[in-house]
Design a protein around this motif. Structure first.
Motif, short mmCIF file in Angstrom:
data_model
loop_
_atom_site.label_atom_id
_atom_site.label_comp_id
_atom_site.label_asym_id
_atom_site.label_seq_id
_atom_site.Cartn_x
_atom_site.Cartn_y
_atom_site.Cartn_z
N ASP A 43 0.84 -1.19 0.00
CA ASP A 43 0.00 0.00 0.00
C ASP A 43 0.88 1.25 0.00
OD1 ASP A 43 -1.89 2.16 1.10
OD2 ASP A 43 -3.23 0.43 0.88
N GLU A 44 0.46 2.25 -0.73
CA GLU A 44 1.22 3.50 -0.79
C GLU A 44 1.43 4.09 0.60
OE1 GLU A 44 0.99 8.00 -2.76
OE2 GLU A 44 -0.47 6.48 -3.39
N LEU A 51 4.78 3.68 2.20
CA LEU A 51 5.90 4.47 1.68
C LEU A 51 5.98 5.84 2.34
CD1 LEU A 51 5.50 3.80 -2.16
CD2 LEU A 51 6.64 2.38 -0.43
N HIS A 52 4.87 6.29 2.90
CA HIS A 52 4.82 7.64 3.47
C HIS A 52 4.87 7.65 5.00
CE1 HIS A 52 4.12 9.32 -0.47
NE2 HIS A 52 3.05 8.54 -0.64
N ILE A 61 2.90 -1.37 -6.22
CA ILE A 61 2.43 -0.38 -5.26
C ILE A 61 0.94 -0.14 -5.52
CG2 ILE A 61 2.71 1.96 -4.37
CD1 ILE A 61 5.13 0.09 -3.92
N PRO A 108 -1.75 2.38 -5.14
CA PRO A 108 -1.81 3.83 -4.87
C PRO A 108 -3.08 4.24 -4.13
CG PRO A 108 -2.41 3.41 -7.14
CD PRO A 108 -2.02 2.08 -6.56
N HIS A 132 -0.37 -0.58 -9.35
CA HIS A 132 0.49 -0.28 -10.49
C HIS A 132 1.18 -1.56 -10.96
CE1 HIS A 132 0.03 4.01 -10.30
NE2 HIS A 132 0.59 4.13 -9.10
N SER A 137 5.50 0.50 -10.86
CA SER A 137 5.76 0.60 -9.42
C SER A 137 7.20 1.02 -9.14
CB SER A 137 5.46 -0.75 -8.75
OG SER A 137 4.08 -1.06 -8.84
N PHE A 185 7.26 4.60 -9.65
CA PHE A 185 6.59 5.26 -8.52
C PHE A 185 7.52 5.34 -7.32
CE2 PHE A 185 3.74 5.69 -4.93
CZ PHE A 185 2.69 6.48 -5.41
N LEU A 186 8.25 4.25 -7.06
CA LEU A 186 9.20 4.23 -5.95
C LEU A 186 10.33 5.24 -6.19
CD1 LEU A 186 9.46 0.37 -5.40
CD2 LEU A 186 8.61 2.03 -3.72
N THR A 208 9.03 8.66 -5.50
CA THR A 208 8.88 8.86 -4.05
C THR A 208 10.24 9.11 -3.41
OG1 THR A 208 6.98 7.35 -4.05
CG2 THR A 208 7.95 7.85 -1.92
#
Length: 287
Positions: free
Chosen positions: A171-172, A175-176, A205, A207, A266, A271, A274-275, A278
Motif C-alpha cells: 500500500d502506498e 511508503l509515506h 504499489i 496507490p 500499479h 511501481s 513510482f518508488l 517517491t
C-alpha cells in the motif's frame, strides 16, 4: 547454508499421505488404528499433523497395513524423521512464538502478500526493521536486536539456491509512514527498487487513488508450495496472535482478493517508477 527443512510442512505431508492411504483402503481411523495396533489417539494426531514424536514402528505398522512398497515405506519413514528436525527459527521462539512463519517460508515456492502499514519484513533493511520495532516503545534494546536479527535471517529465502518467488503488493501508505531518521526511509526505498530488479521478486504499489479495495481488512501472506501434497495456506496476524488459514475455500477467497489487488495496483515496471519518484521527492525535502 543448505536449504532448510520445515518440520511442520513435512508433518502436513505425512498426514495427508497416511490419510490418503487409509481412505484408499476404505478404512475408518478407528479400524486402521486397531488393525495396525497403533493407539487411535496417536494415529489421529499424526493425521492431524499434530504429532511431534512419531515412532518408526508405528509407521512400519501402518505401511504393513496399507501394503506399501519398500520405496513408499522409506518415504514415509523419511517424512516422519524430518518432522522432528528443528529449523533456525526454533532459536527465536521468543520472537515467533509457537506458530513460526519461517517454518513455512523455507519450503514455499511462492509468497503472494499484501502489506498495508509498513514495508514487508522480507524486503526491510536492518535500519528500517529496527525503526519498526522501536516505533511503539514496547521492546527493550535486546528485544529489538533479537527481532531485527530474526527478520533479516528470514530474508535468506530470497537469495538461497532455488529461491522462492515473492510477489508483494504494498500500500502506498507504507511508503509515506515516517521514521525518525529520514535517511533510513530513503535507504529503504532504494532497497525496494533494487529488490524489484531481481528475477524472483515482483513489487506492486497500490496507490491511494485506487480507492476502496479488496483487502481493507488488513495484511496477509498467501504461501504456495512446490509439492502437490502441500496445499497453499494463508498467514495473517494481529497484535496478539497469528493465524494460519488452511481450509481450501477460505484460501481461495484470499487468492481472489490478491487477484483484485494485483489488478488495482500499479504494474511492476510502473511501481519501480513510482518508488523512484517517491525517493526523489523525499531527497528534495531533506531538512
Amino acid at each position: 547454508m543448505n536449504h532448510p527443512i520445515s518440520p511442520t510442512v513435512r508433518r502436513r505431508r505425512l498426514a495427508r499421505e497416511l490419510r490418503r492411504l487409509r481412505e484408499g483402503h476404505g478404512l475408518k481411523l478407528s479400524t486402521a488404528a486397531k488393525d495396525a495396533s497403533v493407539p487411535q489417539s496417536t494415529l489421529s494426531n499424526i493425521e492431524a499433523a499434530e504429532a511431534r514424536r512419531i515412532k518408526p514402528r508405528d509407521i512400519d505398522a501402518l505401511a504393513d497395513l496399507y501394503g506399501s512398497s519398500d520405496a513408499q515405506r522409506a518415504a514415509l519413514q523419511e517424512l516422519a524423521q524430518e518432522s522432528k528436525e528443528k529449523g533456525w527459527w526454533s532459536k527465536y521462539k521468543d520472537v515467533f512464538g509457537g506458530n513460526a512463519l519461517p517454518d513455512f517460508e523455507v519450503e514455499a515456492s511462492m509468497i503472494r502478500m499484501y502489506q498495508c502499514q509498513v514495508i514487508p519484513g522480507l524486503l526491510q533493511t536492518p535500519a528500517y526493521a529496527e525503526a519498526v520495532f522501536r516505533g511503539g516503545g514496547a521492546y527493550t534494546d535486546d528485544e529489538v536486536r533479537r527481532n531485527v536479527d530474526a527478520r533479516i535471517q528470514r530474508q535468506y529465502t530470497l537469495s538461497r539456491h532455488n529461491p522462492l518467488h515473492l510477489w508483494a503488493v504494498i500500500d502506498e501508505a507504507a511508503l509515506h509512514r515516517r521514521v525518525s531518521d529520514p535517511s533510513v526511509m530513503r535507504e529503504q526505498l532504494q532497497h525496494l527498487i533494487n529488490m524489484a530488479m531481481r528475477h524472483n521478486v515482483n513489487i506492486q504499489i497500490l496507490p491511494f487513488r485506487a480507492g476502496m479495495h479488496a483487502a481493507l481488512s488488513g495484511s496477509f501472506f498467501l504461501l504456495d508450495f512446490p509439492n502437490e501434497l502441500d496445499p497453499s495456506i494463508v498467514y495473517t496476524e494481529t497484535s496478539t496472535d497469528s493465524l494460519f488459514v488452511q481450509e481450501s475455500a477460505s484460501v481461495q477467497r484470499y487468492v481472489t482478493i490478491f487477484s483484485n489487488l494485483n489488478a488495482a495496483a500499479h504494474r511492476p515496471a510502473e511501481s519501480v517508477g513510482f518508488l523512484q519518484e517517491t525517493l526523489e521527492s523525499s531527497e528534495q525535502h531533506v531538512d
